[in-house]
Enzyme design. Structure first.
Site, PDB file in Angstrom:
ATOM      1  N   GLU A 194      34.423  83.709  11.344  1.00  0.00           N
ATOM      2  CA  GLU A 194      35.838  83.407  11.559  1.00  0.00           C
ATOM      3  C   GLU A 194      36.361  82.402  10.534  1.00  0.00           C
ATOM      4  O   GLU A 194      37.483  82.529  10.043  1.00  0.00           O
ATOM      5  CB  GLU A 194      36.057  82.904  12.984  1.00  0.00           C
ATOM      6  CG  GLU A 194      35.980  83.994  14.023  1.00  0.00           C
ATOM      7  CD  GLU A 194      36.995  85.104  13.776  1.00  0.00           C
ATOM      8  OE1 GLU A 194      38.174  84.798  13.505  1.00  0.00           O
ATOM      9  OE2 GLU A 194      36.615  86.280  13.836  1.00  0.00           O
ATOM     10  N   HIS A 197      37.423  83.936   7.322  1.00  0.00           N
ATOM     11  CA  HIS A 197      38.780  84.485   7.210  1.00  0.00           C
ATOM     12  C   HIS A 197      39.687  83.489   6.488  1.00  0.00           C
ATOM     13  O   HIS A 197      40.630  83.888   5.790  1.00  0.00           O
ATOM     14  CB  HIS A 197      39.342  84.801   8.593  1.00  0.00           C
ATOM     15  CG  HIS A 197      38.843  86.100   9.166  1.00  0.00           C
ATOM     16  ND1 HIS A 197      39.059  87.311   8.548  1.00  0.00           N
ATOM     17  CD2 HIS A 197      38.139  86.379  10.303  1.00  0.00           C
ATOM     18  CE1 HIS A 197      38.518  88.276   9.279  1.00  0.00           C
ATOM     19  NE2 HIS A 197      37.946  87.744  10.342  1.00  0.00           N
ATOM     20  N   TYR A 208      45.267  92.756   6.266  1.00  0.00           N
ATOM     21  CA  TYR A 208      44.465  93.060   7.445  1.00  0.00           C
ATOM     22  C   TYR A 208      44.869  94.387   8.088  1.00  0.00           C
ATOM     23  O   TYR A 208      45.329  94.456   9.226  1.00  0.00           O
ATOM     24  CB  TYR A 208      44.580  91.915   8.450  1.00  0.00           C
ATOM     25  CG  TYR A 208      43.454  91.869   9.457  1.00  0.00           C
ATOM     26  CD1 TYR A 208      42.150  91.580   9.064  1.00  0.00           C
ATOM     27  CD2 TYR A 208      43.696  92.104  10.808  1.00  0.00           C
ATOM     28  CE1 TYR A 208      41.122  91.527   9.987  1.00  0.00           C
ATOM     29  CE2 TYR A 208      42.684  92.045  11.742  1.00  0.00           C
ATOM     30  CZ  TYR A 208      41.397  91.766  11.320  1.00  0.00           C
ATOM     31  OH  TYR A 208      40.378  91.710  12.240  1.00  0.00           O
ATOM     32  N   ASP A 294      43.207  99.054  16.397  1.00  0.00           N
ATOM     33  CA  ASP A 294      42.396  98.123  15.608  1.00  0.00           C
ATOM     34  C   ASP A 294      42.878  98.038  14.162  1.00  0.00           C
ATOM     35  O   ASP A 294      42.090  97.939  13.233  1.00  0.00           O
ATOM     36  CB  ASP A 294      40.917  98.559  15.660  1.00  0.00           C
ATOM     37  CG  ASP A 294      39.956  97.527  15.108  1.00  0.00           C
ATOM     38  OD1 ASP A 294      40.211  96.313  15.287  1.00  0.00           O
ATOM     39  OD2 ASP A 294      38.945  97.930  14.490  1.00  0.00           O
TER      40      ASP A 294
END
Length: 381
Positions: A194, A197, A208, A294
């Protein structure tokens, strides 16, 4: 695309849990709704200043004034592992949301402070530090922006919050639902994933959605694995190449959230379903580019570049964060090497360019890389 918060647990898994477990449905639905309510914040942070921005002294806001162009932190060429002084340290601040959702929450541990006795605080603090150490010691990068950016984090976010995320300015960790997922600070590779990112935000800024979004997820899996392997002192052959193995409770029939070595095999559970990741371009999952799907399968199709990196690193042997990781870092951090909307083929070609540039005297690196991409259905070079 209006943007979305990138979380370690994809929405389709939370939806499955909500449908199967009525007592968990409110927590799962809140987690999904919370992400939807903040959609766009992270993408805005990634796109407002191409190339990244520098923080205010002691803060996390950009130092540039309205109308000013911020300094471009992307590298002209090859990075240097000696660019960060040996005495340099990260700047960490861990906050406690106390079960609420106001960020950043109550400051409980700043850089250099002793342990608090709260495992989540210590795990977050250590995970931020381990990620900073990889970037600094292996690639000569001083924090996410290469300018010593503050690394803030919040633990105990929400009630039974089954996720973790980088929101464009800080890390946030839930405590999990306790039935399927444990506390999200327990997994070092998830923390590093994370936080990576943020690295993507300050370098290539990969959009994204679709293939660039899957590459965004894959790059973060790569650096998550590299941080974990470096802390454990593992080489490419010793590593398990699993992401999120420490998150799953005993109830889940599975090993992890994802397997970089064997995409599609991480779990096969009555509630979560079967791991949908492909490992070859022939099995690419073509989905609509929206949040309900997604964002075009960013957590699904990332299995393809994940497998390519696994083949590359294991083919070279030794420590994955050295030659293999360096190639991925150079590709991400070298100005102009990849556009924000790069696809798999463009990214593969860029990694080969990075390998040839840095390892001109070691042709086996480029040869192994070409074989790795061919192994997932992409011919480059």
């Amino acid at each position: 695309m209006t943007g979305t918060r990138c979380t370690i647990i994809p929405g389709y898994l939370l939806t499955r849990i909500a449908q199967a477990e009525p007592e968990l449905a409110p927590a799962m639905e809140f987690t999904l709704r919370d992400s939807a309510d903040t959609r766009g914040r992270r993408e805005i942070e990634a796109t407002r200043w191409p190339g990244g921005h520098a923080p205010l002294q002691g803060g996390i806001l950009p130092a540039t004034l309205p109308g000013q162009a911020p300094p471009d932190t992307r590298r002209e060429g090859r990075g240097s592992a000696t660019a960060v002084p040996e005495a340099a340290t990260p700047r960490r601040r861990v906050h406690d949301a106390d079960g609420g959702t106001a960020l950043p929450g109550r400051l409980v541990r700043a850089e250099g402070d002793p342990e608090t006795g709260d495992p989540a605080v210590g795990e977050a603090y250590d995970g931020l530090g381990s990620t900073w150490e990889l970037l600094a010691r292996a690639y000569g990068r001083d924090s996410l922006d290469d300018r010593g950016l503050l690394l803030p984090a919040t633990v105990h976010y929400g009630q039974s919050y089954a996720n973790a995320f980088w929101d464009g300015r800080q890390m946030v960790f839930g405590d999990g639902d306790g039935l399927y997922f444990t506390g999200f600070t327990r997994s070092l590779d998830v923390i590093a994933h994370e936080l990576s990112h943020g690295l993507v935000q300050y370098t290539a800024g990969l959009t994204y959605v679709g293939q660039s979004g899957a590459l965004n997820e894959s790059v973060c899996d790569v650096f998550g694995a590299l941080v974990s392997q470096r802390v454990r002192g593992q080489d490419a052959q010793e590593a398990d190449w699993l992401i999120g193995a420490d998150l799953l409770t005993d109830r889940v029939q599975g090993r992890a959230l994802r397997s970089m070595g064997e995409p599609g095999t991480a779990y096969d559970d009555p509630v979560l379903g079967r791991d949908p990741q492909p490992s070859h371009l022939d099995d690419f999952v073509d989905l609509p580019h929206d949040a309900d799907n997604d964002n075009g399968g960013v957590h699904i199709n990332s299995g393809i570049p994940n497998k390519a990196f696994h083949l590359f690193a294991t083919g070279l042997g030794g420590r994955s964060w050295e030659r293999a990781g360096q190639v991925w870092y150079d590709t991400l951090a070298t100005r102009g090497r990849i556009p924000r909307d790069v696809g798999f083929a463009g990214f593969a070609a860029a990694t080969l360019e990075s390998a040839r540039e840095r390892y001109a005297d070691q042709p086996e690196v480029a040869d192994t890389l070409r074989e790795a991409w061919a192994g997932v259905g992409l011919e480059v070079g």
